[in-house]
Design a protein around this motif. Structure first.
Motif, short mmCIF file in Angstrom:
data_model
loop_
_atom_site.label_atom_id
_atom_site.label_comp_id
_atom_site.label_asym_id
_atom_site.label_seq_id
_atom_site.Cartn_x
_atom_site.Cartn_y
_atom_site.Cartn_z
N UNK A 1 54.25 6.05 -9.77
CA UNK A 1 55.63 6.20 -9.29
C UNK A 1 55.89 7.64 -9.36
N UNK A 2 55.05 8.86 -9.72
CA UNK A 2 54.79 10.47 -10.07
C UNK A 2 54.28 10.28 -8.56
N UNK A 3 53.28 9.33 -7.71
CA UNK A 3 52.46 9.32 -6.78
C UNK A 3 54.43 9.52 -5.19
N UNK A 4 54.76 8.82 -5.54
CA UNK A 4 55.73 9.22 -4.82
C UNK A 4 56.34 10.48 -4.12
N UNK A 5 56.77 12.18 -4.78
CA UNK A 5 57.09 12.61 -4.64
C UNK A 5 55.75 12.96 -3.27
N UNK A 6 54.50 12.79 -3.23
CA UNK A 6 53.60 13.67 -2.69
C UNK A 6 53.57 12.47 -1.09
N UNK A 7 54.43 11.78 -0.91
CA UNK A 7 54.57 10.56 0.56
C UNK A 7 55.32 11.19 1.49
N UNK A 8 55.21 10.62 2.15
CA UNK A 8 56.41 10.92 3.36
C UNK A 8 57.17 10.28 4.04
N UNK A 9 57.33 9.37 2.95
CA UNK A 9 58.51 8.20 3.16
C UNK A 9 58.36 7.34 1.88
N UNK A 10 59.96 6.83 1.40
CA UNK A 10 59.88 6.33 0.36
C UNK A 10 60.95 5.17 0.57
N UNK B 1 53.68 1.43 -6.81
CA UNK B 1 52.51 0.61 -8.43
C UNK B 1 52.53 -0.79 -8.04
N UNK B 2 51.68 -1.61 -8.78
CA UNK B 2 51.50 -2.91 -8.73
C UNK B 2 52.73 -3.57 -9.04
N UNK C 1 52.11 7.68 4.37
CA UNK C 1 52.33 7.78 3.61
C UNK C 1 53.13 6.56 3.20
N UNK C 2 53.78 5.31 2.98
CA UNK C 2 55.16 4.96 2.49
C UNK C 2 54.63 3.67 1.45
N UNK C 3 55.69 4.70 0.52
CA UNK C 3 55.07 4.32 -1.01
C UNK C 3 56.45 3.52 -1.39
N UNK C 4 56.04 2.25 -1.82
CA UNK C 4 57.16 0.88 -2.62
C UNK C 4 57.74 0.87 -3.29
#
Length: 195
Positions: free
Chosen positions: A157-166, A16-17, A122-125
């Motif tokens: 935030x929902x996109x976190x589940x699609x990412x390789x790391x969070x 998210x921004x 993808x690294x989710x922050x």
């Protein structure tokens, strides 16, 4: 496939921004010596942003020209502004550097994963809603833009589940350290394959 192509990795920092993805991405990129690929934007630079460093800030007319020429691999509209990433910029930097990083919203991260598959990590922050709102306010972002960003917070935030790391981002130094170690494992794995 050449050794260089086997080592090609695309690290995409998303979230998210207000999550701090830009600050983290640039710190990790500098730590690991990874090249940044810069997107194009039709909006004006915000306070502290530099043309050619944060984005290539261009006119809507030039953006339209790039789009009609089929140059964008990723093309999104956010808050009335358009953001695009040229395929040739990715190809050039992958060939030159082997590993690259980008800072994209979830829609852009998804587009890159669809195109480049397993090369994309993808690294989710993320941070909680109140924290991202405070960070954007402190950065001097227009309250209307902040409100729009917060409306998109849940879907981001929902996109976190699609990412390789969070990674949660409340302690910048700790988060950068953890991510750098995680990405180093990808880089070492690929370097070891050169034997």
């Amino acid at each position: 496939m050449s050794e260089q192509q086997e080592r090609e990795m695309i690290f995409v920092f998303t979230g998210p921004d207000g999550s701090g993805r830009k600050t983290i991405a640039e710190s990790v990129g500098a730590t690991l010596g990874i090249t940044k690929v810069i997107s194009f934007a039709t909006r004006r630079p915000r306070l502290g942003e530099t043309n050619g460093q944060d984005y290539h800030f261009i006119t809507p007319e030039l953006y339209d020209q790039f789009e009609s020429d089929g140059e964008f691999i990723e093309n999104v509209s956010v808050n009335g502004n358009r953001y695009g990433l040229r395929a040739k910029d990715i190809a050039y930097n992958l060939k030159k550097s082997g590993s690259i990083y980008l800072i994209l919203n979830p829609e852009g991260a998804h587009a890159l994963k669809d195109t480049y598959g397993d090369k994309v990590i993808r690294i989710f922050i993320y941070a909680d809603r109140r924290t991202v709102q405070e960070r954007q306010s402190e950065a001097g972002i227009d309250p209307a833009i902040i409100a729009s960003n917060l409306n998109q917070y849940e879907s981001a935030i929902r996109y976190q589940a699609s990412c390789e790391h969070a990674f949660e981002n409340y302690d910048l130094a700790h988060t950068v350290f953890d991510i750098a170690n995680t990405l180093e494992s990808y880089l070492q794995r690929n370097l070891e394959e050169r034997d």
